[in-house]
Write an enzyme that holds these catalytic residues in place. Sequence first.
Site, mmCIF file in Angstrom:
data_model
loop_
_atom_site.group_PDB
_atom_site.id
_atom_site.type_symbol
_atom_site.label_atom_id
_atom_site.label_comp_id
_atom_site.label_asym_id
_atom_site.label_seq_id
_atom_site.Cartn_x
_atom_site.Cartn_y
_atom_site.Cartn_z
ATOM 1 N N GLU A 95 0.819 -1.211 0.000
ATOM 2 C CA GLU A 95 0.000 0.000 0.000
ATOM 3 C C GLU A 95 0.856 1.265 0.000
ATOM 4 O OE1 GLU A 95 -3.081 0.616 -0.521
ATOM 5 O OE2 GLU A 95 -3.622 -1.476 -0.738
ATOM 6 N N TYR B 110 -6.403 6.473 4.905
ATOM 7 C CA TYR B 110 -6.520 5.541 3.776
ATOM 8 C C TYR B 110 -5.723 4.255 4.051
ATOM 9 C CZ TYR B 110 -5.448 3.088 -0.450
ATOM 10 O OH TYR B 110 -5.280 2.070 -1.343
ATOM 11 N N ASP C 15 -8.892 6.853 -1.799
ATOM 12 C CA ASP C 15 -7.718 7.459 -2.439
ATOM 13 C C ASP C 15 -8.200 8.120 -3.730
ATOM 14 O OD1 ASP C 15 -8.288 5.352 -4.068
ATOM 15 O OD2 ASP C 15 -6.267 4.502 -4.089
#
Length: 375
Positions: A37, A120, A138
């Site tokens: 991520e 996020y 996002d």
Amino acid sequence: MEKTAPITRSLLTWFRNDARDLPWRRTRDPYAIWISEVMLQQTQVKTVIPYWERWMKALPTIESLARARSQRLHKLWEGLGYYSRVRNLQKAARVIMERHKGRFPERFEEVLALPGVGRYTAGAICSIAFNQATPVLDGNVTRVLARLFCVRQDPRARGTRERLWTLAGTLVRQAAGEPPGAGDSRGSAGPGRTGPCSALNQALMELGALVCVPRNPKCGLCPVSTFCQARAKGLADRLPRRARSVQAIKRRQFAFVVERNGRFLVRRRDETGVNARLWEFPSCDVSSAAEPQEIAQATLGTRPRRLKRLATLSHSITRYRIRLEVYRVGEWDPAGTKAASGRWLTPEQMRRLPFTAAHSRIVRRLQARKRNLGR
Ligand code: SF4
């Protein structure tokens, strides 16, 4: 409140059938998912895959990340940019070692409290690794939701942003109520079983990356096109509302390649600022009228008798468009130079160190030249 159940189901079915088989989708290890991520922020999937694979081989555990030497981390990250991300990864790994006994925390608030982890990333880790109903928002997900629910306001405005978070939360909570197996990913020998919250969030990200793309969205291929309000109103291509584009700022830099007995003068950047702690050739920002001879003297502490332009490289850092002129320094007097603040390294030694993206291109050229001379 919009009716979301059919949208959720369509997204889950689509993800189950069409999810890409990405290496980090074959694991539920929160550490591996976290690394993916963070790498994926500002970087495309195809670029990230080899970085992630190299990283997981070199540093397979939180402990190995916590203990790694800074130079090794920067080398593994070299080319991905935004180096504060890699430094935060290590800080967070150390927090996990100290505060959580080396076990990745599962509670959203604890994940969010880790250095460098925002709403996020915490949502992505908790949903993908632990199948919790934590939303993600996002750029890709913002675009999908703004179109799906025809959100015309500026998504950067606080109120609109919160509305989008609420919509993302509604969808993922809806997914949590789906029967077990609703998010099983088909892909696999590898991806394995994915819970519905994980699948829903990844479906939104995937849809934004592959189908609901910024320009010319592929509505004909979209699993939720029948529910899409922007499409129905002919606004798909115009949402979300775009920010006025920021004017690019031009910069000019000189870099000097100084050689002594097959070794080159390089230095490490400061601890803070852009490209902190990375290596580079002596260089500086210059004005449009600057003369390389004068700048070489100011940078190296000695005036070279000869300078030869080796290359002109163009690159960008955030909104800056940089033209880097690379000069080879010939016939210079080493006495009184500022060389003491740097190190003299061979191209092979340089290849083992993390260089800024532009300067690693110079290293590659020097290596190629050496290979050609050796033939
Ligand atoms: S129908 Fe088109 S605009 Fe709407 S979500 Fe799907 S791809 Fe995006």
